[in-house]
Design an enzyme around this catalytic site. Sequence first.
Site, short mmCIF file in Angstrom:
data_model
loop_
_atom_site.label_atom_id
_atom_site.label_comp_id
_atom_site.label_asym_id
_atom_site.label_seq_id
_atom_site.Cartn_x
_atom_site.Cartn_y
_atom_site.Cartn_z
N HIS A 59 4.68 34.18 75.28
CA HIS A 59 3.95 33.38 76.27
C HIS A 59 4.49 31.95 76.21
CE1 HIS A 59 0.88 36.50 77.08
NE2 HIS A 59 1.15 36.86 75.84
N LEU A 60 5.15 31.52 77.29
CA LEU A 60 5.71 30.16 77.31
C LEU A 60 4.78 29.16 77.99
CD1 LEU A 60 9.51 30.66 78.16
CD2 LEU A 60 8.50 30.13 75.94
N ASN A 91 1.14 35.40 82.60
CA ASN A 91 -0.23 34.86 82.69
C ASN A 91 -0.24 33.34 82.59
OD1 ASN A 91 0.42 35.01 79.93
ND2 ASN A 91 -1.68 35.44 79.30
N HIS A 176 -0.57 46.15 78.39
CA HIS A 176 -1.57 45.59 77.47
C HIS A 176 -2.73 46.56 77.51
CE1 HIS A 176 -4.23 42.20 75.95
NE2 HIS A 176 -5.12 43.06 76.43
N HIS A 229 2.06 45.54 71.89
CA HIS A 229 1.33 45.19 70.65
C HIS A 229 0.38 46.27 70.13
CE1 HIS A 229 -1.49 44.05 73.78
NE2 HIS A 229 -0.96 42.86 74.00
N ASP A 302 4.47 38.45 70.50
CA ASP A 302 3.31 38.08 71.30
C ASP A 302 2.99 36.60 71.03
OD1 ASP A 302 1.28 38.12 73.12
OD2 ASP A 302 -0.03 39.46 71.99
N HIS A 306 -1.59 28.06 71.43
CA HIS A 306 -2.78 27.43 72.00
C HIS A 306 -2.91 26.03 71.41
CE1 HIS A 306 -4.34 30.86 74.17
NE2 HIS A 306 -4.13 31.64 73.12
O1 DOR Z 1 -3.89 37.28 71.62
C1 DOR Z 1 -3.47 37.31 72.77
N1 DOR Z 1 -3.09 36.18 73.40
N2 DOR Z 1 -3.43 38.48 73.41
C2 DOR Z 1 -3.15 38.55 74.71
O2 DOR Z 1 -3.12 39.63 75.23
C3 DOR Z 1 -2.91 37.34 75.50
C4 DOR Z 1 -2.43 36.24 74.67
C5 DOR Z 1 -2.49 34.90 75.36
O3 DOR Z 1 -2.01 34.80 76.49
O4 DOR Z 1 -2.96 33.95 74.73
ZN ZN Z 2 -1.44 41.49 75.42
ZN ZN Z 3 0.86 38.80 75.10
#
Ligand code: DOR
Ligand code: ZN
Ligand code: ZN
Length: 421
Positions: A59-60, A91, A176, A229, A302, A306
């Site tokens: 996730h970038l 996302n 997912h 995952h 994954d 955050h």
């Molecule tokens: O832990 C997760 N974080 N699982 C996910 O499926 C999404 C991801 C996120 O985008 O933070």
């Molecule tokens: Zn996921």
């Molecule tokens: Zn993910």
Amino acid sequence: MKLLLKNGNLVLKDCVKKADLLIENGIITKIAESIEENCKTLDLNGMHVFPGITDMHVHLREPGYEGKEDIESGCRAAVAGGVTRLCCMPNTDPVCDNAVVVSYVKRRAEEVNLCKVLPIGAITKGENGESLSDIGKMKSAGAVALSDDGKSVMNSQIMRLAMEYANDFGLKCLCHCEDKNLVDGGVVNEGYNSTLTGLKGSLRAAEDIMIARDIALSESLNVPVHICHVSTYSGIKIIRSAKARGVKVTAETCPHYFILTDDIITTYDTNTKVNPPVREEIDRKAVAQALKDGTLDCIVTDHAPHSLKDKQVEYNSAAFGISGIETSFALSYTYLVRTGILTLSRLAERMCAAPARILGLEGGELKEGAPADISVFDLSEKFVIDSNKFLSKGKNTPFNGFEVYGKTVYTIVDGKLKYGV
Ligand code: DOR
Ligand code: ZN
Ligand code: ZN
């Protein structure tokens, strides 16, 4: 443009061999016991030379959540972790569900010019789970796969159509797997530790049901599918038996699922909160075993960075996710190779060759004629994981203070040094 790597231990398909490696114009042109060339030379002094890692689940956060990560910080973190190529999940905000966002991510990554970035397009518009996005246009713009990651496509008819259209365009759906209704707000694995902590649990079945559904669709339609995952021993059994009957299913897992158990949630540290949740010892062992026997094809991160404000809140409200791209190799080497579960060649298969094969991409192996995407690691020196030193904006890791081996020394992309001096 030549670069000579001397005295490295090359991690090849079936063995580790001490050899020199010559790169010319971005291509590995020669591997031999001793190469002499008058060009820029790195003496590796016995360090280990891996094919560049392809992390197919990252996730970038850009566009939209640049406070958590952006394409530049994410790529800096990637090359620091020995990753030469990554696939980024859609996302974002706006969701990467159309050709414009796919092109934007590609263009921005080219400007940043660190690792290769391959966007994944959303299966449904806005990841709403109901209306298919424009798969053909995203493919033309450069999307390499499709996923609504972060969510499951709960509507099975939509998932069926997505898998068929994706296949028509030569793309795979990366699933997912989470039955939203069964999860019902759960934040950790449902079991002894959820009872002990009072945190709401989520059953293994919530993951397994969707794994089984997506495999059933793949089998009925005879189209490939990839499971994201995997965290449960029971999901692994479903995948193993599907593979045995010849279903075109592939699957990934992440370091936290073969290293951690839900004992760590008893600290209420929100850095342990991830989706799917870390589970129990039976699962942890099964994940490691499945990486050994090939039921699980590959290791991804994954990587889910955050910001502090998303994590420094009460457990139930904290964001799910682990910032993992800078620790993935060292954790995998330490917990899978040093423990005797995988050989170095097998680790390279799981982190480098398999993701490329799953997505139909070139590379992933050290051989003459291949693109010079290469990662060099020092496997001998122990170091302590310290998230304050992460280049990623996301400092959210449950592995702070863990002692590991496998420091990244150089990361080379298309023959150019992108990390290390
Ligand atoms: O832990 C997760 N974080 N699982 C996910 O499926 C999404 C991801 C996120 O985008 O933070
Ligand atoms: Zn996921
Ligand atoms: Zn993910």
